[in-house]
Design an enzyme around this catalytic site. Structure first.
Site, mmCIF file in Angstrom:
data_model
loop_
_atom_site.group_PDB
_atom_site.id
_atom_site.type_symbol
_atom_site.label_atom_id
_atom_site.label_comp_id
_atom_site.label_asym_id
_atom_site.label_seq_id
_atom_site.Cartn_x
_atom_site.Cartn_y
_atom_site.Cartn_z
ATOM 1 N N HIS A 180 -1.472 -2.655 -7.125
ATOM 2 C CA HIS A 180 -1.996 -2.111 -5.143
ATOM 3 C C HIS A 180 -3.664 -2.448 -5.424
ATOM 4 C CE1 HIS A 180 -3.244 0.541 -2.439
ATOM 5 N NE2 HIS A 180 -3.182 -0.134 -1.667
ATOM 6 N N SER A 192 0.955 -1.488 0.330
ATOM 7 C CA SER A 192 -0.170 0.015 -0.139
ATOM 8 C C SER A 192 0.664 1.334 0.112
ATOM 9 C CB SER A 192 -1.490 0.017 1.452
ATOM 10 O OG SER A 192 -1.651 -1.036 1.920
ATOM 11 N N GLU A 221 -4.249 0.036 -8.241
ATOM 12 C CA GLU A 221 -3.221 1.099 -9.247
ATOM 13 C C GLU A 221 -1.663 0.322 -10.156
ATOM 14 O OE1 GLU A 221 -3.256 5.221 -6.061
ATOM 15 O OE2 GLU A 221 -2.170 2.773 -5.269
ATOM 16 N N ASN A 226 -4.213 6.844 -2.314
ATOM 17 C CA ASN A 226 -4.083 7.078 -0.442
ATOM 18 C C ASN A 226 -3.117 9.000 -0.591
ATOM 19 O OD1 ASN A 226 -5.435 4.721 0.727
ATOM 20 N ND2 ASN A 226 -3.654 3.996 0.436
HETATM 21 N N1 LIG Z 1 -5.768 -5.280 3.680
HETATM 22 C C1 LIG Z 1 -6.012 -4.116 3.054
HETATM 23 O O1 LIG Z 1 -6.612 -3.431 3.129
HETATM 24 C C2 LIG Z 1 -4.905 -4.394 1.873
HETATM 25 C C3 LIG Z 1 -5.475 -3.536 0.841
HETATM 26 C C4 LIG Z 1 -4.582 -3.040 0.218
HETATM 27 C C5 LIG Z 1 -2.987 -3.557 0.234
HETATM 28 N N2 LIG Z 1 -2.713 -4.317 1.441
HETATM 29 C C6 LIG Z 1 -1.507 -4.823 1.029
HETATM 30 O O2 LIG Z 1 -1.048 -6.008 0.969
HETATM 31 C C7 LIG Z 1 -0.560 -6.591 1.696
HETATM 32 C C8 LIG Z 1 -0.738 -7.580 2.550
HETATM 33 O O3 LIG Z 1 -1.848 -6.834 3.571
HETATM 34 P P1 LIG Z 1 -2.794 -8.105 4.344
HETATM 35 O O4 LIG Z 1 -3.518 -7.204 5.352
HETATM 36 O O5 LIG Z 1 -3.380 -8.916 3.538
HETATM 37 O O6 LIG Z 1 -1.696 -8.747 5.299
HETATM 38 P P2 LIG Z 1 -2.236 -9.871 6.562
HETATM 39 O O7 LIG Z 1 -0.636 -9.432 7.931
HETATM 40 O O8 LIG Z 1 -3.588 -10.538 6.481
HETATM 41 O O9 LIG Z 1 -1.531 -11.152 5.003
HETATM 42 C C9 LIG Z 1 -0.361 -11.649 5.127
HETATM 43 C C10 LIG Z 1 -0.437 -12.339 4.389
HETATM 44 O O10 LIG Z 1 1.480 -13.178 4.423
HETATM 45 C C11 LIG Z 1 1.622 -13.896 4.841
HETATM 46 N N3 LIG Z 1 3.474 -14.292 5.176
HETATM 47 C C12 LIG Z 1 4.372 -13.073 6.069
HETATM 48 N N4 LIG Z 1 5.565 -13.743 5.882
HETATM 49 C C13 LIG Z 1 5.655 -14.407 4.664
HETATM 50 C C14 LIG Z 1 6.235 -14.857 4.107
HETATM 51 N N5 LIG Z 1 7.881 -14.603 4.151
HETATM 52 N N6 LIG Z 1 6.065 -15.771 2.509
HETATM 53 C C15 LIG Z 1 4.767 -15.597 2.007
HETATM 54 N N7 LIG Z 1 4.246 -15.535 3.098
HETATM 55 C C16 LIG Z 1 3.789 -14.579 4.190
HETATM 56 C C17 LIG Z 1 1.443 -14.218 6.387
HETATM 57 O O11 LIG Z 1 1.268 -15.850 7.030
HETATM 58 C C18 LIG Z 1 -0.322 -14.001 5.638
HETATM 59 O O12 LIG Z 1 -1.161 -14.614 5.622
HETATM 60 C C19 LIG Z 1 0.076 -5.476 2.467
HETATM 61 O O13 LIG Z 1 1.695 -4.975 1.832
HETATM 62 C C20 LIG Z 1 -1.125 -4.730 2.569
HETATM 63 O O14 LIG Z 1 -0.190 -3.390 2.728
HETATM 64 C C21 LIG Z 1 -3.809 -4.181 2.492
#
Ligand SMILES: NC(=O)c1ccc[n+]([C@@H]2O[C@H](COP(=O)([O-])OP(=O)(O)OC[C@H]3O[C@@H](n4cnc5c(N)ncnc54)[C@H](O)[C@@H]3O)[C@@H](O)[C@H]2O)c1
Length: 381
Positions: free
Chosen positions: A128, A107, A140, A179
């Site tokens: 994104h 993000s 994005e 954002n």
């Molecule tokens: N949640 C949102 O609203 C949102 C929106 C857009 C972008 N994002 C971005 O997406 C990404 C993930 O966010 P999220 O909310 O899904 O997080 P999350 O913590 O729910 O999920 C992350 C996952 O990655 C796994 N993980 C951790 N280390 C790892 C590794 N070394 N190899 C493989 N998998 C691994 C974790 O076990 C978990 O299942 C972040 O960069 C976040 O900024 C999130």
């Protein structure tokens, strides 16, 4: 986010290998995919045989070498931690075929920095998605300093193949497009609250019922998570110290454990569901202030060569559900009115946020004041 992205790839007919740190997490992701596909079947968005076919395209795979060794396109959605993501990119780079594009769903982190952890910076890109990716139409596509045009184009085309509406973020700035504009708008709401100019309810009422945004700003901040907002605004303020100063509103709440919806309390109490924002207060906050900082934020993005007005407007409409984008709003209000509003706020509060972007001043000086003058961000017939 990862399971949602895997799901839409599979729904678009692509073979997907999905991994996580252990089997349990992978299976949890897979179960969520099944749950979501079942919802689509219930709502008759897809048929049962389409659900079965999508599931059959998804493989759960242990370890990066096996996950990416045959990949054409890799999307990383690990937690938002630069050191962790750099390590992942370096590992993936070692095992993915040379032609593969490596994308991050980050993000806020630097795509350029992720690219530098690999030997293929030209094939590293930001992709994104918005939450939930199964539903939200916007993507994005972010170019890092080394990302090639071809990589950006392939990523753009893939987003379209997934049925999404992509926008191009031409420079790797913090907050990207959506954002970044949202950051200015949040900051305006936080300052107004901090200075005691308006209450939470007055601001959210104006935003919901005058501007027609799908959520109030405090409501949205709670929904996103105040820890995430705190982190994102700080990163943006670091990059744009001359344009943004953050009031001490969100940080103390995060320190007190008030994280918004997920902790049950933030600006609102969420224990009994979504807050009710009073309709009758909509005239008690000057919504033009919100518009003025949004238009100014959009102008900075155009001025800095980050994005074109069409993409900025698409981003705010498709990513956040705004009824109009900031460039459309500016042209409709009149860019001269926007600049006058910014100057009025600047004179009153002497805050950097209100400094009009030179692009707006230039447009106004040229008489390009918007729709009425037939020229503003856009040209009108
Ligand atoms: N949640 C949102 O609203 C949102 C929106 C857009 C972008 N994002 C971005 O997406 C990404 C993930 O966010 P999220 O909310 O899904 O997080 P999350 O913590 O729910 O999920 C992350 C996952 O990655 C796994 N993980 C951790 N280390 C790892 C590794 N070394 N190899 C493989 N998998 C691994 C974790 O076990 C978990 O299942 C972040 O960069 C976040 O900024 C999130």
């Amino acid at each position: 986010m990862g399971h949602g992205i895997a799901q839409i790839m599979a729904m678009a007919g692509l073979g997907v290998s999905m991994t996580d740190v252990n089997r349990e997490f992978m299976e949890k992701g897979y179960d969520r995919i099944k749950w979501s596909l079942e919802k689509f079947v219930e709502k008759r968005t897809i048929r049962q045989d389409e659900m079965d076919a999508a599931l059959a395209r998804i493989k759960l795979v242990d370890g990066y070498p096996n996950t990416v060794s045959n990949a054409d396109f890799v999307i990383e959605a690990a937690p938002e931690d630069l050191a962790l993501k750099k390590k992942i990119f370096s590992d993936i780079d070692a095992h993915a075929p040379p032609h593969a594009i490596l994308a991050s769903n980050t993000s806020a982190l630097s795509i350029t920095a992720l690219g530098s952890a690999t030997k293929r910076g030209d094939r590293v890109v930001g992709m994104h998605f918005f939450n939930p990716p199964q539903i939200m139409p916007l993507v994005e596509v972010i170019k890092g300093a080394d990302t090639s045009d071809q990589t950006a184009q392939t990523t753009f085309d893939l987003a379209k193949r997934l049925g999404k509406t992509p926008i191009l973020v031409k420079k790797d700035v913090r907050g990207f497009v959506v954002n970044s504009v949202l950051g200015y708008v949040f900051n305006e709401a936080f300052w107004a609250l901090n200075r005691g100019e308006a209450t939470r309810d007055q601001i959210d009422s104006a935003v919901r019922y005058k501007a027609g945004f799908p959520m109030g700003l405090f409501e949205l901040a709670d929904f996103v998570g105040l820890d995430i907002i705190d982190d994102a605004t700080k990163q943006t303020a670091l990059e744009y110290a001359d344009r943004m100063k953050i009031p001490p509103v969100v940080e103390p709440m995060v320190k007190a454990g008030k994280l918004g919806q997920k902790s049950g309390e933030g600006f609102y109490n969420w224990k009994s569901g979504r807050p009710r924002i009073p309709f009758e207060l909509a005239d008690e906050f000057d919504i033009d202030r919100v518009y003025a900082v949004a238009v100014n934020g959009a102008a900075w993005l155009v001025y800095d060569g980050v994005a074109v007005p069409e993409d900025i407007d698409t981003g705010m409409k498709f990513g956040l559900g705004w009824p109009s984008g900031p460039c459309e709003i500016g042209d409709r209000l009149g860019l001269d009115i926007v600049v006058a509003k910014l100057r009025e706020l600047q004179a009153k509060f002497n805050e950097p946020t209100y400094k009009p972007c030179p692009l707006l001043e230039e447009y106004v000086a040229k008489g390009w004041t918007g729709r009425q003058a037939k020229r503003g961000f856009y040209t009108y017939a």
